[in-house]
Design a protein around this motif. Structure first.
Motif, PDB file in Angstrom:
ATOM      1  N   UNK A 103      51.060  40.298  43.724  1.00  0.00           N
ATOM      2  CA  UNK A 103      51.562  40.213  42.352  1.00  0.00           C
ATOM      3  C   UNK A 103      50.400  40.062  41.374  1.00  0.00           C
ATOM      4  N   UNK A 104      49.449  39.220  41.733  1.00  0.00           N
ATOM      5  CA  UNK A 104      48.285  39.001  40.863  1.00  0.00           C
ATOM      6  C   UNK A 104      47.468  40.283  40.723  1.00  0.00           C
ATOM      7  N   UNK A 105      47.260  40.996  41.824  1.00  0.00           N
ATOM      8  CA  UNK A 105      46.482  42.238  41.775  1.00  0.00           C
ATOM      9  C   UNK A 105      47.199  43.300  40.951  1.00  0.00           C
ATOM     10  N   UNK A 106      48.509  43.429  41.141  1.00  0.00           N
ATOM     11  CA  UNK A 106      49.271  44.436  40.392  1.00  0.00           C
ATOM     12  C   UNK A 106      49.228  44.143  38.896  1.00  0.00           C
ATOM     13  N   UNK A 107      49.411  42.879  38.536  1.00  0.00           N
ATOM     14  CA  UNK A 107      49.384  42.512  37.115  1.00  0.00           C
ATOM     15  C   UNK A 107      47.987  42.676  36.527  1.00  0.00           C
ATOM     16  N   UNK A 108      46.969  42.432  37.342  1.00  0.00           N
ATOM     17  CA  UNK A 108      45.598  42.614  36.870  1.00  0.00           C
ATOM     18  C   UNK A 108      45.332  44.075  36.529  1.00  0.00           C
ATOM     19  N   UNK A 109      45.727  44.971  37.435  1.00  0.00           N
ATOM     20  CA  UNK A 109      45.574  46.401  37.149  1.00  0.00           C
ATOM     21  C   UNK A 109      46.416  46.792  35.929  1.00  0.00           C
ATOM     22  N   UNK A 110      47.646  46.283  35.873  1.00  0.00           N
ATOM     23  CA  UNK A 110      48.511  46.606  34.750  1.00  0.00           C
ATOM     24  C   UNK A 110      47.946  46.125  33.427  1.00  0.00           C
ATOM     25  N   UNK A 135      43.879  49.520  27.813  1.00  0.00           N
ATOM     26  CA  UNK A 135      43.327  50.848  27.539  1.00  0.00           C
ATOM     27  C   UNK A 135      44.345  51.759  26.850  1.00  0.00           C
ATOM     28  N   UNK A 136      45.515  51.216  26.543  1.00  0.00           N
ATOM     29  CA  UNK A 136      46.519  51.997  25.818  1.00  0.00           C
ATOM     30  C   UNK A 136      47.563  52.676  26.677  1.00  0.00           C
ATOM     31  N   UNK A 137      47.599  52.366  27.971  1.00  0.00           N
ATOM     32  CA  UNK A 137      48.575  52.984  28.875  1.00  0.00           C
ATOM     33  C   UNK A 137      49.699  51.990  29.138  1.00  0.00           C
ATOM     34  N   UNK A 138      50.825  52.180  28.499  1.00  0.00           N
ATOM     35  CA  UNK A 138      51.922  51.216  28.582  1.00  0.00           C
ATOM     36  C   UNK A 138      52.807  51.518  29.791  1.00  0.00           C
ATOM     37  N   UNK A 139      52.272  51.236  30.972  1.00  0.00           N
ATOM     38  CA  UNK A 139      52.988  51.481  32.215  1.00  0.00           C
ATOM     39  C   UNK A 139      53.859  50.284  32.574  1.00  0.00           C
ATOM     40  N   UNK A 140      54.931  50.554  33.304  1.00  0.00           N
ATOM     41  CA  UNK A 140      55.763  49.497  33.849  1.00  0.00           C
ATOM     42  C   UNK A 140      55.262  49.189  35.253  1.00  0.00           C
ATOM     43  N   UNK A 141      54.889  47.959  35.495  1.00  0.00           N
ATOM     44  CA  UNK A 141      54.333  47.545  36.785  1.00  0.00           C
ATOM     45  C   UNK A 141      55.441  46.927  37.626  1.00  0.00           C
ATOM     46  N   UNK A 166      57.301  42.120  29.382  1.00  0.00           N
ATOM     47  CA  UNK A 166      58.208  43.270  29.410  1.00  0.00           C
ATOM     48  C   UNK A 166      57.644  44.440  30.215  1.00  0.00           C
ATOM     49  N   UNK A 167      56.362  44.361  30.573  1.00  0.00           N
ATOM     50  CA  UNK A 167      55.738  45.429  31.355  1.00  0.00           C
ATOM     51  C   UNK A 167      55.770  45.132  32.845  1.00  0.00           C
ATOM     52  N   UNK A 168      56.363  43.987  33.220  1.00  0.00           N
ATOM     53  CA  UNK A 168      56.475  43.626  34.630  1.00  0.00           C
ATOM     54  C   UNK A 168      57.927  43.777  35.070  1.00  0.00           C
ATOM     55  N   UNK A 169      58.130  44.509  36.178  1.00  0.00           N
ATOM     56  CA  UNK A 169      59.451  44.643  36.779  1.00  0.00           C
ATOM     57  C   UNK A 169      59.401  44.072  38.185  1.00  0.00           C
ATOM     58  N   UNK A 170      60.270  43.135  38.477  1.00  0.00           N
ATOM     59  CA  UNK A 170      60.361  42.557  39.812  1.00  0.00           C
ATOM     60  C   UNK A 170      61.520  43.213  40.550  1.00  0.00           C
ATOM     61  N   UNK A 171      61.233  43.746  41.734  1.00  0.00           N
ATOM     62  CA  UNK A 171      62.254  44.424  42.522  1.00  0.00           C
ATOM     63  C   UNK A 171      62.766  43.476  43.599  1.00  0.00           C
ATOM     64  N   UNK A 172      64.087  43.340  43.668  1.00  0.00           N
ATOM     65  CA  UNK A 172      64.740  42.408  44.585  1.00  0.00           C
ATOM     66  C   UNK A 172      65.760  43.159  45.430  1.00  0.00           C
ATOM     67  N   UNK A 173      65.856  42.805  46.694  1.00  0.00           N
ATOM     68  CA  UNK A 173      66.936  43.364  47.494  1.00  0.00           C
ATOM     69  C   UNK A 173      68.251  42.784  47.006  1.00  0.00           C
ATOM     70  N   UNK A 174      69.332  43.462  47.329  1.00  0.00           N
ATOM     71  CA  UNK A 174      70.638  42.995  46.881  1.00  0.00           C
ATOM     72  C   UNK A 174      70.935  41.593  47.393  1.00  0.00           C
ATOM     73  N   UNK A 175      70.684  41.342  48.667  1.00  0.00           N
ATOM     74  CA  UNK A 175      70.983  40.029  49.236  1.00  0.00           C
ATOM     75  C   UNK A 175      70.111  38.945  48.621  1.00  0.00           C
ATOM     76  N   UNK A 176      68.833  39.263  48.365  1.00  0.00           N
ATOM     77  CA  UNK A 176      67.940  38.281  47.748  1.00  0.00           C
ATOM     78  C   UNK A 176      68.408  37.932  46.344  1.00  0.00           C
TER      79      UNK A 176
END
Length: 204
Positions: free
Chosen positions: A18-25, A31-37, A67-77
Motif C-alpha cells: 500500500x505504501x509503495x503504491x501510494x508513493x508511486x501514485x 507530475x500532473x497525471x491524475x491516476x486512480x491507484x 480520492x485518488x486511492x481505491x481499495x479493492x475488497x472481496x465481497x466476503x471481506x
C-alpha cells in the motif's frame, strides 16, 4: 506451502505494498497525471485496529489525494468488515471497490448498502462472452451491469482477453475493463516512462 494470508504475513506485506503504491501514485499526481491507484486489502488487514491511522499517515506522507486511492475488497471481506470501517474510509474520500463480484458472498442487499463506488465484474462472468451462442452469459453480464448502474456503481470488467469479450461488454454498457487484451502487468518504472512519453507526444 502456507499462504501469506494463512501465516499472517499479509499484514506487513499488504501495508508495504500500500505504501509503495501510494508513493508511486503521489509522484505521478505531482507530475500532473491524475491516476486512480487501486490496492487490494485482505480481510486480515481490514481487521487491523490501526488501519485508518496507517492509511491516513501513508496518504499524508506520499501526498496522494484520498480520492485518488481505491481499495479493492472481496465481497466476503466487505460484508464482514468491522462496523463503520467502510463508511469511515468512504467519508475520508477514499474509493471502495467490490472485487470479483458475481462469484462471492455479497447479496443484492449488501451491494445496495455497502458504500462502494465501483464493482469489478468477475473474470468468470466475462469468459462466457466469447461464445456468441451463450445467451445465459450475455444475459447475466447485462443484468449485472444494469443493476450496478441502477445503484450508481461504476462497473469494471476483469480478465478481458479477447476482442469479442471487449465488444460484448461495451455493447452492454460496461464502464471500464482490464485484462491482457489491453496490457500485461508492468513495473512502476515502465508506467512512469509511458506517462512521460504521453506528455511528450501531446506537446505538454
Amino acid at each position: 506451502m502456507a499462504s501469506a494470508e494463512q501465516t499472517g504475513l499479509i499484514r506487513p506485506l499488504g501495508r508495504t505494498l500500500l505504501r509503495q503504491a501510494c508513493s508511486h501514485g503521489g509522484t505521478w499526481h505531482a507530475a500532473g497525471h491524475e491516476l486512480l491507484i487501486s490496492v487490494n486489502l485482505s480481510p486480515l488487514q481490514l481487521a487491523e485496529p490501526d488501519l485508518l491511522l496507517a492509511i491516513q499517515e501513508i496518504l499524508d506522507h506520499t501526498r496522494l489525494p484520498a480520492c485518488a486511492l481505491q481499495l479493492e475488497l472481496t465481497e466476503s471481506a466487505a460484508v464482514h468488515s468491522p462496523p463503520g470501517l467502510l463508511d469511515e474510509l468512504s467519508g475520508r474520500g477514499i474509493q471502495l471497490a467490490l472485487d470479483d463480484f458475481g462469484t462471492g458472498y455479497a447479496n443484492l442487499d449488501a451491494l445496495a448498502r455497502l458504500p462502494v463506488t465501483s464493482v469489478k465484474l468477475a473474470r468468470e462472468l466475462v469468459t462466457g462472452l466469447d461464445d456468441p451462442d451463450n445467451i445465459a452469459a450475455a444475459a447475466i453480464a447485462y443484468r449485472t451491469i444494469q443493476l450496478c448502474h441502477d445503484l450508481n456503481r461504476t462497473v469494471i470488467a476483469e480478465g478481458i482477453e479477447t476482442e469479442r469479450q471487449y465488444a460484448a461488454l461495451r455493447a452492454r454498457g460496461c464502464d471500464y475493463g482490464q485484462g491482457f487484451l489491453f496490457a500485461k502487468a508492468v513495473p512502476a518504472s515502465d508506467i512512469t516512462q509511458l506517462l512521460a512519453k504521453g506528455q511528450s507526444d501531446s506537446g505538454q
